[in-house]
Motif scaffolding. Structure first.
Motif: not given
Length: 510
Positions: A491-501
C-alpha cells in the motif's frame, strides 16, 4: 622384645569418600534422557573399643599407623558406590585418649566403650542427586571428601581396687603371688618387676583386684630408677598398701624412713585426677591406705616390725605384719582389704544413665566464621566452617560448572553477606579452610542486576538444555504479522507511485 606397652602414639586416618559419577542416560531415539550418575560411598572410620581380652597396647606399638578402608566411586544407571568398612581397634579397659598436647579427649572405661578417632570422608554426590528444576542436567559431580587424620596418645591406666607400692625388693610381687593366682617374676635383685601385675583376690564373699607396680626410690619424681612412669596404673585404685621391707640390709634404711620417702614421691606425682570416670578425684596421699610390714619370717625382721609398729599406728594407719614366704598374716590382711574395698564401692558415685543431650544451634548461627587477618602485611579474609570447607574439598575446580555450583551454595549460605559485613571489597584475597591447606581466590561479588542476567541460569549446559518448539498458535500469529507487514508495504509503494515519487517504466510505457 617388649611384651607390655602402656603408652603409644597412634596415627589414625579415616577412609576417603568415593567420587560421585557424572553420567547421562541414553535411550533409543533419546540420546540425552537425563542424568543418572550415582553417589560415591562414604569412607570407613577408625574406632577404639574396649575389649576384655586385651590387656596391653603392644599391637599399636608395632603398628602405629592405622587406616580405614575408602568408599568406592559411583557409577551410571544410579549405581551408588560401596561404603568403606569401619576399622575397630580393640583397647584394654581403662585406656585414656589424649591429644599430642596432653589434653584428655576420652576415658574408655567399661566393656564396649567406644570412641571415634578419625571419621571417614563423605561420598560425593552424583549428577542425578544434583539435578533440580533450575539445573536439569548437571554436567559434573562432587568429589569424595578425604578422611580425617588424627595423631593421638593412648595411655593405659590399670583398673584395680588395691595398689601395692613400696621400694624395690620389698616383696610386692611375692605378696601378690601369695594372695592371688598371679605369677609375676620374682628374683632377689632390685627392679625385678618392670611391668604392672594384676591379681584377683577372693576373701569370703568379696572379690577384688590388686595391682603391683615397679618399685619406687628416693628421687623417682626427678627420673631416678623407673621414675613415676608406672604410677598411672594406681590412679584408679581405691586403697593403697605400703609394702615395707623389714629385712633389708641397705644402710640408712628403716621402715619409718621408707614410708616417708614413698609418701613424698606419691605427693610429687600429679596424675590426671580431673578426668576420672569412676569419680576418684582424691589425691593419692589422701586415699585410704594400709601398711604391711613384710618378711617377718626372718627373726630380725620380726623384731624390727614389733619395734616400729607403735610409731606407725600412731599416724592413724592400720599396720599388718605378714610374710609372703610363710603366708603368715595374709588371711587377715585380705579380709581387711575386702572391707576397705567394699566400703569404697559403697560410697563411690554410681554412674548415671546415659542421656541424649540435644543442643540446637541458634537461629542466626550460620555455621561459619569470617575473620580479617594479615600475612606478610597483606590482608586477607579467612572463612572457617564445616560446610564451606567440606564443599570446597568436594569441588572439582577444573569444571566451570562445578565452580559455579560452589559459588551458588556459598551465596545461599550467606558467605558473601558476611564478607560485606567484614569490610571485604572486590579483589580482596579470600581463603577457605585451615591456613596450611586452604583454597585461595580473589573475591568477585555476585551481581544481582546487569548484563549477566540476559544469559541462562548459572550451572545450565547449553548443549543439552531443553529447546522449546513454537506452538501452532504462535506460528499463526507470526504468519498474520508477516502478511500484515507485506500488505502495508504494498500500500505504501502504490501511494508513493501515484504521488510521482517514482515511475515504473514498464507500466508507464503502456
Amino acid at each position: 622384645m617388649a611384651s607390655f606397652v602402656d603408652r603409644v602414639v597412634l596415627h589414625a586416618s579415616g577412609g576417603n569418600g568415593g567420587n560421585g559419577c557424572a553420567s547421562i542416560r541414553r535411550e533409543k531415539f533419546k540420546p540425552l534422557a537425563g542424568p543418572d550418575g550415582g553417589n560415591g560411598g562414604s569412607g570407613g572410620s577408625v574406632i577404639l573399643r574396649v575389649d576384655g581380652q586385651v590387656t596391653t597396647l603392644l599391637d599399636f606399638h608395632h603398628l602405629p599407623h592405622r587406616h580405614a578402608s575408602s568408599g568406592t566411586q559411583g557409577a551410571g544407571d544410579h549405581r551408588e558406590g560401596h561404603n568403606g568398612e569401619d576399622l575397630v581397634l580393640a583397647v584394654p579397659d581403662g585406656t585414656v585418649v589424649k591429644d599430642p598436647e596432653g589434653n584428655i579427649i576420652a576415658d574408655l572405661v567399661g566393656l564396649g566403650a567406644e570412641y571415634v578417632v578419625a571419621e571417614g570422608g563423605h561420598g560425593g554426590l552424583g549428577n542425578a542427586a544434583l539435578a533440580s528444576k533450575r539445573r536439569k542436567a548437571p554436567g559434573f559431580a562432587l568429589l569424595g571428601e578425604p578422611g580425617f587424620e588424627a595423631d593421638i596418645v593412648l595411655e593405659l591406666k590399670t583398673i584395680a581396687d588395691v595398689a601395692l607400692v613400696g621400694y624395690p625388693s620389698a616383696g610386692k610381687s611375692s605378696l601378690i603371688a601369695a594372695i592371688s593366682a598371679a605369677r609375676p617374676k620374682i628374683a632377689d635383685y632390685p627392679f625385678t618387676t618392670l611391668v604392672p601385675n594384676l591379681g584377683v583376690v577372693q576373701a569370703g564373699g568379696s572379690r577384688y583386684t590388686v595391682a603391683d607396680v615397679p618399685g619406687l626410690i628416693a628421687g623417682a619424681s626427678e627420673g631416678k630408677g623407673l621414675g613415676l612412669e608406672f604410677l598411672r596404673h594406681i590412679e584408679r585404685c581405691a586403697v593403697l598398701v605400703h609394702v615395707i621391707d623389714c629385712a633389708t640390709l641397705e644402710p640408712g634404711r628403716d621402715p619409718l624412713s621408707d614410708l616417708e620417702i614413698i609418701e613424698a614421691e606419691l605427693a610429687a606425682y600429679a596424675p590426671d585426677l580431673n578426668f576420672n570416670s569412676d569419680g576418684l578425684r582424691i589425691p593419692l596421699t589422701e586415699r585410704p591406705r594400709l601398711i604391711v610390714l613384710n618378711k617377718i619370717d626372718v627373726p630380725e625382721a620380726r623384731e624390727l616390725a614389733e619395734l616400729v609398729r607403735p610409731d606407725l599406728e600412731a599416724r592413724g594407719v592400720k599396720v599388718f605384719e605378714v610374710s609372703a614366704a610363710s603366708h603368715e598374716g595374709l588371711k587377715k590382711l585380705t579380709y581387711e582389704l575386702a572391707e576397705y574395698v567394699e566400703r569404697a564401692r559403697k560410697f563411690a558415685p554410681k554412674p548415671g544413665a546415659a542421656r541424649t543431650i540435644i543442643r540446637p544451634k541458634a537461629v542466626d548461627d550460620a555455621g561459619f566464621t569470617v575473620q580479617r587477618k594479615e600475612s606478610g602485611g597483606v590482608p586477607f579474609y579467612e572463612i572457617r566452617g564445616t560446610k564451606p570447607e567440606r564443599w570446597v574439598r568436594q569441588t572439582d575446580f577444573s569444571i566451570d560448572e562445578a565452580v559455579g555450583y560452589l559459588a551458588d551454595r556459598l551465596g545461599t549460605l550467606g558467605v558473601e553477606r558476611e564478607l560485606f559485613k567484614a569490610g571485604a571489597v572486590a579483589g580482596d584475597e579470600v581463603r577457605i579452610g585451615p591456613e596450611h591447606n586452604s583454597v585461595i581466590f580473589d573475591w568477585e561479588p555476585t551481581l544481582i542486576t546487569g548484563a549477566e542476567l540476559l544469559g541462562g541460569p548459572r550451572g545450565t549446559d547449553a548443549r543439552i538444555s531443553e529447546s522449546l518448539r513454537p506452538t501452532r498458535e504462535e506460528k499463526r500469529r507470526d504468519y498474520t504479522v508477516r502478511m500484515d507487514a507485506k500488505a502495508e508495504a504494498r500500500a505504501e509503494l502504490w501511494t508513493e507511485r501515484e504521488a510521482g515519487v517514482w515511475i515504473d517504466p514498464e507500466v508507464d510505457s503502456k
